[in-house]
Design a protein around this motif. Structure first.
Motif, PDB file in Angstrom:
ATOM      1  N   UNK A 376       0.815  -1.217   0.000  1.00 14.47           N
ATOM      2  CA  UNK A 376       0.000   0.000   0.000  1.00 14.47           C
ATOM      3  C   UNK A 376       0.849   1.269   0.000  1.00 14.47           C
ATOM      4  N   UNK A 377       0.260   2.332  -0.538  1.00 14.44           N
ATOM      5  CA  UNK A 377       0.949   3.617  -0.639  1.00 14.44           C
ATOM      6  C   UNK A 377       0.181   4.628   0.205  1.00 14.44           C
ATOM      7  N   UNK A 378       0.839   5.208   1.190  1.00 15.31           N
ATOM      8  CA  UNK A 378       0.203   6.272   1.952  1.00 15.31           C
ATOM      9  C   UNK A 378      -0.038   7.430   1.000  1.00 15.31           C
ATOM     10  N   UNK A 379      -1.230   7.988   1.035  1.00 15.60           N
ATOM     11  CA  UNK A 379      -1.547   9.075   0.110  1.00 15.60           C
ATOM     12  C   UNK A 379      -0.680  10.297   0.398  1.00 15.60           C
ATOM     13  N   UNK A 380      -0.144  10.361   1.617  1.00 18.64           N
ATOM     14  CA  UNK A 380       0.735  11.473   2.012  1.00 18.64           C
ATOM     15  C   UNK A 380       2.191  11.195   1.663  1.00 18.64           C
ATOM     16  N   UNK A 381       2.461   9.991   1.160  1.00 16.73           N
ATOM     17  CA  UNK A 381       3.839   9.586   0.898  1.00 16.73           C
ATOM     18  C   UNK A 381       3.922   8.870  -0.446  1.00 16.73           C
ATOM     19  N   UNK A 382       3.702   9.632  -1.536  1.00 18.17           N
ATOM     20  CA  UNK A 382       3.674   8.992  -2.859  1.00 18.17           C
ATOM     21  C   UNK A 382       4.990   8.301  -3.208  1.00 18.17           C
ATOM     22  N   UNK A 383       6.057   8.599  -2.468  1.00 15.80           N
ATOM     23  CA  UNK A 383       7.369   7.979  -2.741  1.00 15.80           C
ATOM     24  C   UNK A 383       7.324   6.461  -2.642  1.00 15.80           C
ATOM     25  N   UNK A 384       6.355   5.898  -1.897  1.00 17.09           N
ATOM     26  CA  UNK A 384       6.379   4.430  -1.770  1.00 17.09           C
ATOM     27  C   UNK A 384       5.690   3.727  -2.946  1.00 17.09           C
ATOM     28  N   UNK A 385       5.230   4.526  -3.922  1.00 16.04           N
ATOM     29  CA  UNK A 385       4.705   3.922  -5.149  1.00 16.04           C
ATOM     30  C   UNK A 385       5.872   3.772  -6.114  1.00 16.04           C
ATOM     31  N   UNK A 386       6.123   2.572  -6.606  1.00 17.59           N
ATOM     32  CA  UNK A 386       7.292   2.403  -7.477  1.00 17.59           C
ATOM     33  C   UNK A 386       7.011   1.560  -8.713  1.00 17.59           C
ATOM     34  N   UNK A 387       6.104   0.593  -8.630  1.00 15.19           N
ATOM     35  CA  UNK A 387       5.927  -0.322  -9.766  1.00 15.19           C
ATOM     36  C   UNK A 387       4.922   0.240 -10.773  1.00 15.19           C
ATOM     37  N   UNK A 388       5.340   0.251 -12.037  1.00 16.48           N
ATOM     38  CA  UNK A 388       4.476   0.762 -13.105  1.00 16.48           C
ATOM     39  C   UNK A 388       4.483  -0.253 -14.238  1.00 16.48           C
ATOM     40  N   UNK A 389       3.326  -0.481 -14.813  1.00 14.02           N
ATOM     41  CA  UNK A 389       3.297  -1.423 -15.922  1.00 14.02           C
ATOM     42  C   UNK A 389       2.246  -1.041 -16.937  1.00 14.02           C
ATOM     43  N   UNK A 390       2.467  -1.451 -18.177  1.00 11.20           N
ATOM     44  CA  UNK A 390       1.484  -1.249 -19.232  1.00 11.20           C
ATOM     45  C   UNK A 390       1.277  -2.578 -19.951  1.00 11.20           C
ATOM     46  N   UNK A 391       0.029  -2.887 -20.240  1.00 14.92           N
ATOM     47  CA  UNK A 391      -0.255  -4.031 -21.111  1.00 14.92           C
ATOM     48  C   UNK A 391      -0.699  -3.438 -22.443  1.00 14.92           C
ATOM     49  N   UNK A 392       0.017  -3.795 -23.494  1.00 10.06           N
ATOM     50  CA  UNK A 392      -0.195  -3.140 -24.791  1.00 10.06           C
ATOM     51  C   UNK A 392      -0.559  -4.148 -25.854  1.00 10.06           C
ATOM     52  N   UNK A 393      -1.517  -3.764 -26.679  1.00 10.56           N
ATOM     53  CA  UNK A 393      -1.837  -4.586 -27.854  1.00 10.56           C
ATOM     54  C   UNK A 393      -1.104  -3.982 -29.043  1.00 10.56           C
ATOM     55  N   UNK A 394      -0.329  -4.798 -29.720  1.00  9.24           N
ATOM     56  CA  UNK A 394       0.521  -4.293 -30.814  1.00  9.24           C
ATOM     57  C   UNK A 394       0.013  -4.874 -32.132  1.00  9.24           C
ATOM     58  N   UNK A 395      -0.417  -3.985 -33.016  1.00  9.35           N
ATOM     59  CA  UNK A 395      -0.956  -4.467 -34.315  1.00  9.35           C
ATOM     60  C   UNK A 395       0.182  -4.909 -35.240  1.00  9.35           C
TER      61      UNK A 395
END
Ligand code: SAH
Length: 395
Positions: A376-395
């Motif tokens: 979980x990420x404290x809303x007052x401490x955005x620094x603890x958010x680190x993982x980002x991902x995208x699922x993409x459909x590629x034509x």
């Protein structure tokens, strides 16, 4: 009442603490009390003497990690209560089941225990301190973990040799604080994994990809899958269960390839759909034929460990994604991630956008992914958010 030493802030520097941000930066401090030692529990007050809370002091740019915003005593009971709250959240999340005993119990600031990480693998907890204060609290934390009602935790392995500030000279030893080795096989969504907390990266497993692996499973039926940067083969095992036609796993580390092979064998003994390769990602992607895979996972290590590395990291993310866009089969699906805290969601998306544009292919975003709810990420401490991902459909 314990007589804690008091750190006084400069005028106006209390603002972020009043907004519940859990760190005091060294530049905000007007006066350090005499005899203060790293790891001490301290009270923090504003310039006008108003109490702002209680935290762990350390030497460095982050000077205090706040534990409370009041005068609560930091006793064993305090840690016990915080762990209990964390446990109750994981119960609520439905993560504690016979077929799932692998999850993060404590995610630092997100669980109101800054500087502390606990991952659960069956009846073993792996405890990691990122601050001297949590290092000194390790035995209290370990006792509290095995005492959690109904949790059945028997072993606590302490793993902080590489996570504590080197300059603090704490000389932590990776070892069991309670119990010892029983089994290293643990369950995630009904799949079995060998977890190597003794020698593996982080606490032994990337618990943070659980939900994203489960999503991948749904895209796997009949697919030719490439799991790039496979480490323990988490995504590969889910792809196998999802009915992939074939799954190739790649990691530059021979040890990771051995781990992946072992986890496939544990779940799908004798299944010939899977092969693992110890190779460099860029080389593998450059050498593979066009259209060889229609489901590709790119989950590289953090390319930017610090802000200073952002520029190079952006180039890295662009290059690795560009290679995948060039080669993925038409109609293919790309799962692409960044676990660099220093790279924002927007920056990552820009790097992937640039790579897509270079390939000239039509690309659509199907899912925008992040870390799971046991991180979980404290809303007052955005620094603890680190993982980002995208699922993409590629034509
Ligand atoms: N996807 C994994 C976690 C990946 S961790 C999971 O779900 O568990 C990143 C992995 O990338 C590490 O195992 C590391 O050995 C590997 N790695 C780092 N640099 C690499 C490179 N240039 N080529 C291939 N693998 C690399």
């Amino acid at each position: 009442m314990t007589a804690y030493k008091t750190i006084t802030l400069k005028r106006g520097k209390e603002e972020s603490l009043l907004r519940f941000h859990p760190w005091v930066f060294s530049g905000a401090i007007a006066k350090l009390p005499d005899g203060l030692e790293e790891g001490d529990t301290v009270r923090v007050t504003a310039a006008d003497g108003r109490l702002l809370g209680t935290g762990h002091y350390e030497v460095g740019s982050i000077a205090v990690r706040m534990l409370t915003s009041d005068d609560t005593e930091i006793t064993p009971e305090f840690y016990r209560e915080r762990l209990q709250r964390a446990w109750e959240l994981r119960e609520k999340l439905g993560l504690i089941r016979p077929d799932n005993n692998t999850f993060r119990l404590v995610h630092g600031e997100g669980d109101f225990l800054p500087g502390c990480v606990v991952d659960i693998y069956g009846n073993t907890a792996v405890l990691q301190a990122h601050s001297p204060g949590m290092h000194y609290a390790r035995h209290i934390l370990a006792d509290a973990l095995v005492a959690l009602p109904g949790a059945g935790i028997k072993n606590v392995y302490y793993k902080s040799e590489t996570t504590l500030p080197y300059k603090a000279r704490l000389d932590p030893v990776n070892d069991y604080l309670i119990g010892g080795f029983e089994t290293n096989v643990s369950q995630e969504n009904g799949l079995s994994f060998n977890i190597d907390w003794l020698k593996g990266q982080k606490t032994g497993f990337f618990v943070d990809q659980r939900d994203n692996r489960a999503l991948l499973e749904h895209y796997s039926k009949g697919a030719k899958v490439l799991n790039m940067f496979c480490y323990t083969g988490g995504f590969s095992v889910y792809a196998m269960r999802g009915g992939a036609e074939k799954v190739d796993s790649v990691d530059s580390s021979a040890k990771a390839v051995t781990l992946t092979d072992a986890n496939i064998a544990l779940n799908f003994p004798g299944d010939t759909r899977h092969k693992a390769y110890a190779e460099d990602a860029f080389k593998f992607l450059a050498d593979m034929p066009d259209g060889a895979y229609d489901l590709i996972i790119l989950d590289p290590p953090a390319f930017a460990k610090h802000r200073s590395a952002i520029k190079n990291a952006m180039v890295g993310y662009r290059r690795i994604n560009a290679a995948a866009f060039r080669k993925i089969a038409p109609g293919g699906i790309l799962f692409t991630f960044s676990c660099s805290q220093a790279i924002s969601r927007e920056q990552f998306r820009l790097a992937v956008f640039t790579a897509a544009a270079q390939s000239g292919r039509n690309v659509r975003i199907l899912h925008q992914l992040t870390q799971p709810a046991d991180h979980p990420v404290s809303i007052y401490h955005p620094e603890s958010e680190y993982l980002k991902g995208l699922v993409l459909a590629v034509e």
